[in-house]
Design a protein around this motif. Structure first.
Motif, PDB file in Angstrom:
ATOM      1  N   PHE A  11       2.435  20.315 -14.171  1.00 20.94           N
ATOM      2  CA  PHE A  11       3.413  19.568 -14.975  1.00 20.94           C
ATOM      3  C   PHE A  11       4.787  20.229 -14.907  1.00 20.94           C
ATOM      4  CE2 PHE A  11       5.592  18.297 -18.796  1.00 20.94           C
ATOM      5  CZ  PHE A  11       5.227  16.980 -18.960  1.00 20.94           C
ATOM      6  N   LEU A  12       4.818  21.538 -15.086  1.00 22.33           N
ATOM      7  CA  LEU A  12       6.107  22.241 -15.064  1.00 22.33           C
ATOM      8  C   LEU A  12       6.727  22.197 -13.674  1.00 22.33           C
ATOM      9  CD1 LEU A  12       5.385  25.279 -17.353  1.00 22.33           C
ATOM     10  CD2 LEU A  12       6.935  23.414 -17.767  1.00 22.33           C
TER      11      LEU A  12
ATOM     12  N   MET B 299       4.001  12.341 -13.513  1.00 23.51           N
ATOM     13  CA  MET B 299       4.777  13.515 -13.913  1.00 23.51           C
ATOM     14  C   MET B 299       6.015  13.672 -13.042  1.00 23.51           C
ATOM     15  SD  MET B 299       1.953  16.405 -14.708  1.00 23.51           S
ATOM     16  CE  MET B 299       0.604  16.201 -13.606  1.00 23.51           C
TER      17      MET B 299
ATOM     18  N   ILE C 286       1.583  34.862 -24.856  1.00 24.37           N
ATOM     19  CA  ILE C 286       0.931  35.385 -23.659  1.00 24.37           C
ATOM     20  C   ILE C 286       1.678  36.609 -23.135  1.00 24.37           C
ATOM     21  CG2 ILE C 286       0.307  34.830 -21.285  1.00 24.37           C
ATOM     22  CD1 ILE C 286      -1.430  33.444 -23.268  1.00 24.37           C
ATOM     23  N   TYR C 287       3.009  36.559 -23.159  1.00 34.87           N
ATOM     24  CA  TYR C 287       3.778  37.726 -22.706  1.00 34.87           C
ATOM     25  C   TYR C 287       3.430  38.933 -23.567  1.00 34.87           C
ATOM     26  CZ  TYR C 287       6.647  34.312 -20.256  1.00 34.87           C
ATOM     27  OH  TYR C 287       7.073  33.292 -19.464  1.00 34.87           O
TER      28      TYR C 287
ATOM     29  N   ILE D 139       2.022  18.753 -25.355  1.00 32.45           N
ATOM     30  CA  ILE D 139       1.322  19.735 -24.519  1.00 32.45           C
ATOM     31  C   ILE D 139       2.326  20.618 -23.795  1.00 32.45           C
ATOM     32  CG2 ILE D 139      -0.098  19.978 -22.444  1.00 32.45           C
ATOM     33  CD1 ILE D 139      -1.720  17.625 -23.419  1.00 32.45           C
ATOM     34  N   LEU D 140       3.388  19.997 -23.277  1.00 35.08           N
ATOM     35  CA  LEU D 140       4.424  20.779 -22.584  1.00 35.08           C
ATOM     36  C   LEU D 140       5.063  21.778 -23.541  1.00 35.08           C
ATOM     37  CD1 LEU D 140       6.220  21.267 -20.145  1.00 35.08           C
ATOM     38  CD2 LEU D 140       7.749  19.537 -21.056  1.00 35.08           C
TER      39      LEU D 140
ATOM     40  N   ALA E 166       2.742  24.574 -24.386  1.00 38.59           N
ATOM     41  CA  ALA E 166       2.577  25.517 -23.276  1.00 38.59           C
ATOM     42  C   ALA E 166       3.761  26.466 -23.211  1.00 38.59           C
ATOM     43  CB  ALA E 166       2.425  24.753 -21.965  1.00 38.59           C
TER      44      ALA E 166
ATOM     45  N   LEU F 137       8.132  18.879 -13.157  1.00 41.69           N
ATOM     46  CA  LEU F 137       9.334  18.727 -13.987  1.00 41.69           C
ATOM     47  C   LEU F 137      10.541  19.344 -13.288  1.00 41.69           C
ATOM     48  CD1 LEU F 137       9.499  17.686 -17.037  1.00 41.69           C
ATOM     49  CD2 LEU F 137       9.989  20.055 -17.562  1.00 41.69           C
TER      50      LEU F 137
ATOM     51  N   TYR G 247      -3.156  21.862 -15.470  1.00 43.26           N
ATOM     52  CA  TYR G 247      -2.295  20.707 -15.751  1.00 43.26           C
ATOM     53  C   TYR G 247      -0.876  21.158 -16.079  1.00 43.26           C
ATOM     54  CZ  TYR G 247      -0.527  16.607 -18.218  1.00 43.26           C
ATOM     55  OH  TYR G 247       0.235  15.555 -18.636  1.00 43.26           O
ATOM     56  N   VAL G 248      -0.763  22.190 -16.922  1.00 40.61           N
ATOM     57  CA  VAL G 248       0.560  22.661 -17.340  1.00 40.61           C
ATOM     58  C   VAL G 248       1.335  23.211 -16.150  1.00 40.61           C
ATOM     59  CG1 VAL G 248       1.702  24.499 -18.626  1.00 40.61           C
ATOM     60  CG2 VAL G 248       0.011  23.085 -19.753  1.00 40.61           C
TER      61      VAL G 248
ATOM     62  N   ARG H 128       2.324  32.935 -17.213  1.00 39.40           N
ATOM     63  CA  ARG H 128       1.604  32.038 -18.122  1.00 39.40           C
ATOM     64  C   ARG H 128       0.180  31.826 -17.641  1.00 39.40           C
ATOM     65  NH1 ARG H 128       4.801  27.964 -17.994  1.00 39.40           N
ATOM     66  NH2 ARG H 128       5.911  28.656 -19.838  1.00 39.40           N
TER      67      ARG H 128
ATOM     68  N   LEU I 204      -6.472  22.815 -18.752  1.00 37.93           N
ATOM     69  CA  LEU I 204      -5.161  22.578 -19.372  1.00 37.93           C
ATOM     70  C   LEU I 204      -4.086  23.407 -18.684  1.00 37.93           C
ATOM     71  CD1 LEU I 204      -3.792  21.091 -21.738  1.00 37.93           C
ATOM     72  CD2 LEU I 204      -4.004  23.195 -23.025  1.00 37.93           C
ATOM     73  N   GLN I 205      -4.427  24.652 -18.343  1.00 39.16           N
ATOM     74  CA  GLN I 205      -3.424  25.496 -17.683  1.00 39.16           C
ATOM     75  C   GLN I 205      -3.094  24.977 -16.292  1.00 39.16           C
ATOM     76  OE1 GLN I 205      -1.480  27.581 -19.059  1.00 39.16           O
ATOM     77  NE2 GLN I 205      -2.599  27.183 -20.934  1.00 39.16           N
TER      78      GLN I 205
ATOM     79  N   LYS J  68       1.971  14.073 -24.261  1.00 35.22           N
ATOM     80  CA  LYS J  68       2.420  14.756 -23.055  1.00 35.22           C
ATOM     81  C   LYS J  68       3.491  15.801 -23.406  1.00 35.22           C
ATOM     82  CE  LYS J  68       3.426  12.895 -18.526  1.00 35.22           C
ATOM     83  NZ  LYS J  68       3.836  11.629 -17.939  1.00 35.22           N
TER      84      LYS J  68
ATOM     85  N   ALA K 239       3.753  30.610 -24.263  1.00 35.25           N
ATOM     86  CA  ALA K 239       4.078  31.629 -23.266  1.00 35.25           C
ATOM     87  C   ALA K 239       4.498  32.940 -23.927  1.00 35.25           C
ATOM     88  CB  ALA K 239       5.173  31.121 -22.349  1.00 35.25           C
TER      89      ALA K 239
END
Lengths: 228, 74
Positions: A217-218, A79, B60-61, B49-50, B53, A221, A213-214, A172, A210-211, B46, B57
């Motif tokens: 990941f972010l 990543m 979720i907000y 998933i990004l 996510a 990034l 991982y996210v 998030r 998953l969260q 990949k 969001a």
């Protein structure tokens, strides 16, 4: 229904477990104590599982541990990229911590990530790390100049990114864990047997991991973007 | 007053609409991409998933705001 609402509200409030009698009393929240438990488990596991490692005639335990560590580091390295190797250990630690704290609810503890303060702290740590990575890779001047890219007009948005990025990371993670928790409580209210177990697999295990991982990941990034 | 709070929370959760549409489109495109190039499914997964996510969001907000409305106006 009233009872559920009250129960959820009670779970949402961060309770103070005890107060350290120093500097006028430092309150220690429940999430902190659960974090200590996670830390203790991780440290003890790390010490026990890595005892007596050798370079020849390795044991099965060592082989298994090597595979797990290599896979985890490889996942994060994929990543963050080659240039970000220095940040892989930190990111892997965060991945392990968030992953465990998201699924620790199964064992009856209160997830630390259900506390907004914990996710906020993690997000601030992430954004500070991203800025430090940028400074290390480009120098102070290059880092300041990166706010002017790609054109000078977008500078306010680049500065705004410093606030919105940690905010979105934090919200998030918090929202997902909280949402999963509330939904699980409601499902338990509808049918307390069998059904929660099925949904728990998705909401607690899959979504929690998953969260984690996210989040990593972010963060990676952003780091990748900062050191480019 | 109580019923108005409930309506407000319900409106806040309408944000989930966008997330649903977004994730739906993203998944559809990802399936198309995998069908076209099955060997690239790791990379596509990949990115999917990004993207999911990020799209998620917004929902979720909405959810967090709805919870806050219920909790703070009670």
């Amino acid at each position: 229904m009233e009872a559920v609402a009250e129960h959820i509200q009670e779970e949402l409030n961060v309770q103070t477990v005890f107060t350290i009698p120093a500097f006028g009393g430092i309150p220690v929240a429940e999430s902190t104590v659960v974090t200590w438990i996670i830390m203790a488990v991780l440290i003890v596991l790390a010490i026990i599982l890595t005892r007596g490692f050798t370079t020849r005639n390795i044991s099965k335990r060592q082989a298994a541990m090597e595979v797990i560590v290599t896979k985890l580091l490889g996942l994060v390295e994929g990543m963050v990229g080659e240039e970000g190797m220095a940040y892989v250990p930190y990111l892997t630690t965060v991945l392990l911590y968030i992953g465990i704290s998201n699924i620790i609810g199964i064992f009856g503890f209160k997830s630390p990530t259900k506390d907004l303060n914990v996710t906020l702290a993690l997000a601030i740590m992430s954004i500070v790390l991203v800025q430090i990575a940028g400074i290390r890779a480009k120098g102070i001047k290059g880092w300041l100049h990166s706010f002017l890219e790609p054109i000078a007009i977008v500078t306010p948005f680049n500065i705004l990114d410093l606030i919105t990025r940690p905010l979105s990371l934090c919200m998030r993670l918090f929202g997902n864990v909280l949402g999963a928790f509330v939904i699980m409580k409601l499902i338990e209210q509808v049918l307390p047997v069998v059904l929660p177990a099925v949904f728990s697999l998705y909401f607690d295990l899959f979504d929690g991991l998953l969260q984690a991982y996210v989040f990593v990941f972010l963060t990676s990034l952003y780091i990748k973007e900062a050191i480019e | 007053m109580n019923s108005l709070i409930a309506v407000g929370a319900g409106i806040a959760v309408l944000g989930a609409l966008g997330a649903g549409i977004g994730i739906g489109i993203a998944t559809g495109k990802a399936v198309e991409a995998v069908a076209r190039q099955p060997e690239a499914d790791g990379k596509i997964m990949k990115n999917l998933i990004l993207g999911c996510a990020l799209a998620e969001a917004t929902a979720i907000y909405g959810f967090v705001i709805a919870i806050m409305i219920i909790m703070f106006f009670k």
